[in-house]
Design an enzyme around this catalytic site. Sequence first.
Site, PDB file in Angstrom:
ATOM      1  N   ASP A  75       8.184  -4.150   3.833  1.00 54.67           N
ATOM      2  CA  ASP A  75       7.959  -5.220   2.855  1.00 54.67           C
ATOM      3  C   ASP A  75       9.163  -5.340   1.932  1.00 54.67           C
ATOM      4  O   ASP A  75       9.967  -4.407   1.789  1.00 54.67           O
ATOM      5  CB  ASP A  75       6.685  -4.967   2.042  1.00 54.67           C
ATOM      6  CG  ASP A  75       6.777  -3.737   1.162  1.00 54.67           C
ATOM      7  OD1 ASP A  75       7.305  -2.705   1.636  1.00 54.67           O
ATOM      8  OD2 ASP A  75       6.331  -3.790  -0.011  1.00 54.67           O
ATOM      9  N   GLU A 128       5.202  -1.123  -0.076  1.00 59.21           N
ATOM     10  CA  GLU A 128       5.927  -0.127  -0.876  1.00 59.21           C
ATOM     11  C   GLU A 128       6.375  -0.718  -2.194  1.00 59.21           C
ATOM     12  O   GLU A 128       6.508  -0.007  -3.196  1.00 59.21           O
ATOM     13  CB  GLU A 128       7.143   0.385  -0.090  1.00 59.21           C
ATOM     14  CG  GLU A 128       7.818   1.614  -0.680  1.00 59.21           C
ATOM     15  CD  GLU A 128       8.884   1.306  -1.739  1.00 59.21           C
ATOM     16  OE1 GLU A 128       9.350   2.244  -2.392  1.00 59.21           O
ATOM     17  OE2 GLU A 128       9.255   0.121  -1.910  1.00 59.21           O
TER      18      GLU A 128
END
Lengths: 371, 54
Positions: A75, A128
């Site tokens: 991400d 994250e």
Amino acid sequence: MIDQNTEQTTPVTTAELLRGLVEIPSPSREEGPAVEWLCQQMESLGMTAHADGAGNAIGIKGSGPIEIMLLGHIDTVPGFFPVEVVDGALYGRGSVDAKGPLATFVVATAQASLPDDVQVRVVGAVEEEVMSSRGAHWLIDNADRPDAVIIGEPSGWDAIVLGYKGSVSFIYKIEQGMAHSAGKEASAGQVAVDFWNRVTDWCSQQNGELEPGFKTVDATLNSFNTESDGLTASAVIRGNLRLPPGLTPDEAIEAISELSGEGDLEFTVNAPAYRCEKRTPLVSAFNASIRQAGVTPRTKVKTGTSDMNLVGPVWNCPMLAYGPGDSQLDHTPNEHVMIDDLEHATQILTRVLERVAKTFSQAKSEANTNG
Amino acid sequence: MTITCPECGAEFQLDSIEVGEIIQCPECGVELEVLETDPVKLALAPDEEEDWGE
């Protein structure tokens, strides 16, 4: 014993893989298409691949009981911009934080020659960049403890990262009846400012003569708002504390709570600080491999946080963070990585994986021989 | 094997070392990086840098 498991069906450079990866936007909670694409790429490189229960991209090479985990994240923060290569640099959201390190993990794993009893597991974790850290938490709850972990974050191709500070966020709120500004009673805004000053004073007392950095506790004022409806007035502070090793989130929360006076506090523990052991086969292998590339290895600690803060205290195994790229470009509209750096990092990591895998394999064989 | 600290000159024993390994002189406490093992060549381990990000 080294097997010959290096065949690739689709040769690819790290830069080619990274370009494909950054061309697929994957802000947190919207990682699905990038995960699917990366799994296809990992399979084409001879790995077995799937999305796990959290949606993390998983690519595995080898099937032995010894596991080296390469934990990157797929991400990014929001803010997609066109992908392009200019003067040897690849521009794109996530090129540094942290698709560059993730692409490096994939290609190095595909290239590495591994003993039969070692597997390398590449993880492109989800979420994250947001508080949930869903990908890392899923691994903590469901994955076996690896024998060694490399976190995929931009250390620079010639450096490793051995620690991250902890982080606690808080919201302070004070509400009181309106008072005339010419009176003696402190306004809600003034009460909140006084609280904030107590917080920064406490930080200064903790830090003594230390300059702000990895070893200090530092407060950041994220926002300060006041409002009134004519009858009551309120003030709200949103702040953050960056915690050094040795100061736990609970200790920080207790200390700040004692400073709150009449105000209310809500805390969110993002992560405790984590400091890796320096004397491990992993650190040795990186030092040697970086020197083999012709430069002096560097060691860093960082004032931010990463998934290391979460998995480190739980798995407590040899660990560090590594990846190409300049972290000062993290989250910026100028995010880019030098293609040469990608290739340096890939070769360094390939050698590291081969050496660490061999070290663990030999240690296990000797342990079995000795009973 | 016998190791000589390049910083303080102290001699100490280690069972084995490998290239890249960080060892610590028990006498002066300095951290050393193993550059070569045959013959042993050591250098002061680089100071830790501080960075931000992530």
